[in-house]
Design an enzyme around this catalytic site. Sequence first.
Site, PDB file in Angstrom:
ATOM      1  N   GLN A  71      21.668 -44.135  -0.223  1.00 37.63           N
ATOM      2  CA  GLN A  71      21.854 -42.762   0.250  1.00 37.63           C
ATOM      3  C   GLN A  71      21.996 -41.813  -0.953  1.00 37.63           C
ATOM      4  OE1 GLN A  71      24.098 -45.314   2.128  1.00 37.63           O
ATOM      5  NE2 GLN A  71      22.082 -45.587   3.029  1.00 37.63           N
ATOM      6  N   GLY A  99      16.334 -47.252   2.596  1.00 35.56           N
ATOM      7  CA  GLY A  99      14.935 -47.695   2.483  1.00 35.56           C
ATOM      8  C   GLY A  99      14.474 -47.342   1.084  1.00 35.56           C
ATOM      9  N   HIS A 100      14.378 -48.332   0.216  1.00 33.36           N
ATOM     10  CA  HIS A 100      14.047 -48.088  -1.196  1.00 33.36           C
ATOM     11  C   HIS A 100      12.649 -48.624  -1.484  1.00 33.36           C
ATOM     12  CE1 HIS A 100      18.616 -47.962  -2.277  1.00 33.36           C
ATOM     13  NE2 HIS A 100      18.258 -47.048  -1.403  1.00 33.36           N
ATOM     14  N   LYS A 115      15.330 -43.860  -5.863  1.00 38.02           N
ATOM     15  CA  LYS A 115      16.230 -44.828  -6.510  1.00 38.02           C
ATOM     16  C   LYS A 115      15.542 -46.184  -6.677  1.00 38.02           C
ATOM     17  CE  LYS A 115      19.182 -44.054  -3.169  1.00 38.02           C
ATOM     18  NZ  LYS A 115      18.574 -42.891  -2.520  1.00 38.02           N
ATOM     19  N   ASP A 120      16.768 -40.754  -0.707  1.00 41.23           N
ATOM     20  CA  ASP A 120      15.308 -40.812  -0.871  1.00 41.23           C
ATOM     21  C   ASP A 120      14.822 -40.106  -2.134  1.00 41.23           C
ATOM     22  OD1 ASP A 120      15.271 -42.119   1.573  1.00 41.23           O
ATOM     23  OD2 ASP A 120      15.016 -40.251   2.693  1.00 41.23           O
TER      24      ASP A 120
HETATM   25  P1  GDP Z   1      14.973 -44.114  -2.375  1.00 45.54           P
HETATM   26  O1  GDP Z   1      15.551 -44.287  -1.022  1.00 45.54           O
HETATM   27  O2  GDP Z   1      15.788 -43.199  -3.245  1.00 45.54           O
HETATM   28  O3  GDP Z   1      14.661 -45.403  -3.064  1.00 45.54           O
HETATM   29  O4  GDP Z   1      13.577 -43.364  -2.180  1.00 45.54           O
HETATM   30  P2  GDP Z   1      12.461 -43.691  -1.040  1.00 45.54           P
HETATM   31  O5  GDP Z   1      11.764 -44.928  -1.395  1.00 45.54           O
HETATM   32  O6  GDP Z   1      13.060 -43.599   0.310  1.00 45.54           O
HETATM   33  O7  GDP Z   1      11.546 -42.426  -1.186  1.00 45.54           O
HETATM   34  C1  GDP Z   1      10.933 -42.092  -2.399  1.00 45.54           C
HETATM   35  C2  GDP Z   1       9.410 -42.050  -2.167  1.00 45.54           C
HETATM   36  O8  GDP Z   1       8.801 -41.393  -3.244  1.00 45.54           O
HETATM   37  C3  GDP Z   1       8.780 -43.430  -2.103  1.00 45.54           C
HETATM   38  O9  GDP Z   1       7.683 -43.384  -1.246  1.00 45.54           O
HETATM   39  C4  GDP Z   1       8.319 -43.660  -3.538  1.00 45.54           C
HETATM   40  O10 GDP Z   1       7.228 -44.561  -3.634  1.00 45.54           O
HETATM   41  C5  GDP Z   1       7.900 -42.262  -3.924  1.00 45.54           C
HETATM   42  N1  GDP Z   1       8.035 -41.917  -5.346  1.00 45.54           N
HETATM   43  C6  GDP Z   1       8.991 -42.269  -6.235  1.00 45.54           C
HETATM   44  N2  GDP Z   1       8.798 -41.634  -7.413  1.00 45.54           N
HETATM   45  C7  GDP Z   1       7.701 -40.881  -7.266  1.00 45.54           C
HETATM   46  C8  GDP Z   1       7.004 -39.955  -8.118  1.00 45.54           C
HETATM   47  O11 GDP Z   1       7.389 -39.693  -9.252  1.00 45.54           O
HETATM   48  N3  GDP Z   1       5.900 -39.349  -7.592  1.00 45.54           N
HETATM   49  C9  GDP Z   1       5.463 -39.579  -6.329  1.00 45.54           C
HETATM   50  N4  GDP Z   1       4.386 -38.929  -5.913  1.00 45.54           N
HETATM   51  N5  GDP Z   1       6.097 -40.423  -5.501  1.00 45.54           N
HETATM   52  C10 GDP Z   1       7.210 -41.044  -5.960  1.00 45.54           C
HETATM   53  P1  IMO Z   2      18.286 -44.192   0.981  1.00 47.07           P
HETATM   54  O1  IMO Z   2      19.161 -45.250   0.353  1.00 47.07           O
HETATM   55  C1  IMO Z   2      18.120 -40.614   3.471  1.00 47.07           C
HETATM   56  C2  IMO Z   2      21.065 -40.308   6.701  1.00 47.07           C
HETATM   57  C3  IMO Z   2      20.551 -40.367   8.133  1.00 47.07           C
HETATM   58  C4  IMO Z   2      21.578 -39.478   8.817  1.00 47.07           C
HETATM   59  C5  IMO Z   2      22.864 -39.813   8.083  1.00 47.07           C
HETATM   60  C6  IMO Z   2      23.735 -40.849   8.789  1.00 47.07           C
HETATM   61  O2  IMO Z   2      16.944 -44.676   1.364  1.00 47.07           O
HETATM   62  O3  IMO Z   2      18.285 -42.950   0.161  1.00 47.07           O
HETATM   63  P2  IMO Z   2      23.537 -43.484   9.115  1.00 47.07           P
HETATM   64  O4  IMO Z   2      22.486 -44.310   9.767  1.00 47.07           O
HETATM   65  O5  IMO Z   2      23.798 -43.816   7.684  1.00 47.07           O
HETATM   66  O6  IMO Z   2      24.809 -43.437   9.902  1.00 47.07           O
HETATM   67  O7  IMO Z   2      22.960 -41.981   9.157  1.00 47.07           O
HETATM   68  O8  IMO Z   2      22.483 -40.341   6.824  1.00 47.07           O
HETATM   69  N1  IMO Z   2      20.666 -41.454   5.854  1.00 47.07           N
HETATM   70  C7  IMO Z   2      19.751 -41.385   4.880  1.00 47.07           C
HETATM   71  N2  IMO Z   2      18.940 -40.364   4.515  1.00 47.07           N
HETATM   72  N3  IMO Z   2      18.107 -41.767   2.788  1.00 47.07           N
HETATM   73  C8  IMO Z   2      18.923 -42.783   3.125  1.00 47.07           C
HETATM   74  O9  IMO Z   2      19.028 -43.906   2.385  1.00 47.07           O
HETATM   75  C9  IMO Z   2      19.769 -42.633   4.247  1.00 47.07           C
HETATM   76  N4  IMO Z   2      20.668 -43.431   4.852  1.00 47.07           N
HETATM   77  C10 IMO Z   2      21.227 -42.684   5.821  1.00 47.07           C
HETATM   78  O10 IMO Z   2      19.239 -39.853   8.227  1.00 47.07           O
HETATM   79  O11 IMO Z   2      21.302 -38.136   8.551  1.00 47.07           O
HETATM   80 MG    MG Z   3      15.008 -44.076   0.986  1.00 40.09          MG
END
Ligand code: GDP
Ligand code: IMO
Ligand code: MG
Length: 430
Positions: free
Chosen positions: A225, A40-41, A16, A13
């Site tokens: 991840q 979840g991206h 990416k 999270d």
């Molecule tokens: P990922 O799994 O690495 O793709 O990241 P996620 O989407 O799960 O979580 C990142 C969150 O931060 C999302 O809600 C993005 O929209 C948000 N985000 C990304 N870059 C920025 C930033 O520079 N500032 C803020 N405030 N939010 C950001």
């Molecule tokens: P992105 O790509 C954050 C965490 C789960 C749990 C552990 C194992 O959005 O960054 P799983 O379901 O993979 O067997 O769970 O890994 N986890 C993540 N945490 N971002 C993710 O993906 C994750 N995918 C799995 O919360 O701790």
């Molecule tokens: Mg994510």
Amino acid sequence: MACVIIVGTQWGDEGKGKIVDLLTERADAVVRYQGGNNAGHTVMFGNKTFVTHLIPSGILSKTTSILGNGVVIDLAELIKEIEELEQLGITVDNHLHISDRAQLVMPWHKTFDRLGEEQKGKNKIGTTGRGIGPAYKDKIGRSGIRVGDLLDLEHFRCRLEELVVENNLLLEHLYKSSEKPFSIEQIFAEFTTFLKKLKPYICDSTLLINKLIEQDKNILFEGAQGTFLDVDHGTYPFVTSSNTLAGGACAGAGIGPTRITDVLGIVKAYTTRVGSGPFPTELFDEDGDLLRSEGQEFGATTGRPRRCGWFDALLVRQAVRLNGVTGMAIMKLDVLDKFETLKIAVGYRLSDGELSENLPRSLENITPVYEEMPGWNCKTAGITDYKKLPLEMLAYLKRLSELVGAEVSIISTGPKREESIDLNPNNLWN
Ligand code: GDP
Ligand code: IMO
Ligand code: MG
């Protein structure tokens, strides 16, 4: 030609999805190489937000999007994602390619993920419940079914008959569950329907990717991840079941290590984690609450509140080493706008009193040693001009870079594509 791996340097999270979407402008293809719909991206474009789980984030720019052999695929969820994209006016036709070697997430994988967690009780991993661990367990145990197996339905049915019997025994005797047993007929019918919808996309993705490389195309490899969820190098057993490191891209996409030209580490300006497991800089006070509320730190897949804490330089320094990071995107700096003081973990006090600057084998029972820096305490959200960034932020970035041993290439000041400062846009693309 460029093959750039986008990799999370913390516990996932990091942002990416945003960076993949940003860089897709110059990319000819985006490839997922591990994980499944546990990811979840989030991508924000215009006023719309879309969360990709299986399909590479480049799909929003209608770029060639490839699900590599290292991914585990829940076909029902993939179809749902395709339909959600169609509702946004984005068709995947001609853009989507699914590896015939990718493993299928079967109904028993999801059931056993849930029941396994229930059995573990307070020691549960806090998985996303998407069947990821059980699917990889079967892959390694050579009891998996691959996407390509579906192309020969008679063969698929034989595999299914064998595996349903085996998994019903596990359901009854290992998990001691009284749930309805898995039905060969029902699963066969469902998967036959999935095949009808997805058959046009199934291919030998390694041929496709290597051909793109031969044609000097630019390819992004979208990691899911993060480094410390890696099954070998993460906080085992509180990890996911794949190699999330940049190294995983080679096996998970079927390319040689010599093809990789850059590894962009995605780094959140503080730290978050979802699920169980050690987290040395975790905050349980109002600073943690402020990070969560300002950063909207709620899981993009499960909606769970993310655990929040200060930046941990030891973790990211190790991630730089493990992934061979060549540049970093520092994300969510705007979330720190309201802090007067910022803390960075620069050492760990171990339980025997010793001070360590490297990661010990276990991150349990550690007290971080912090360095403090003044916050900028002003609004930076949405700034796109480097010259307008406050001096305190520049000092924070410089210190992070020194501590972790990698250069900052991209600065992110908001969730939208344009809320970014790319310090050297031509760097990755030669
Ligand atoms: P990922 O799994 O690495 O793709 O990241 P996620 O989407 O799960 O979580 C990142 C969150 O931060 C999302 O809600 C993005 O929209 C948000 N985000 C990304 N870059 C920025 C930033 O520079 N500032 C803020 N405030 N939010 C950001
Ligand atoms: P992105 O790509 C954050 C965490 C789960 C749990 C552990 C194992 O959005 O960054 P799983 O379901 O993979 O067997 O769970 O890994 N986890 C993540 N945490 N971002 C993710 O993906 C994750 N995918 C799995 O919360 O701790
Ligand atoms: Mg994510």
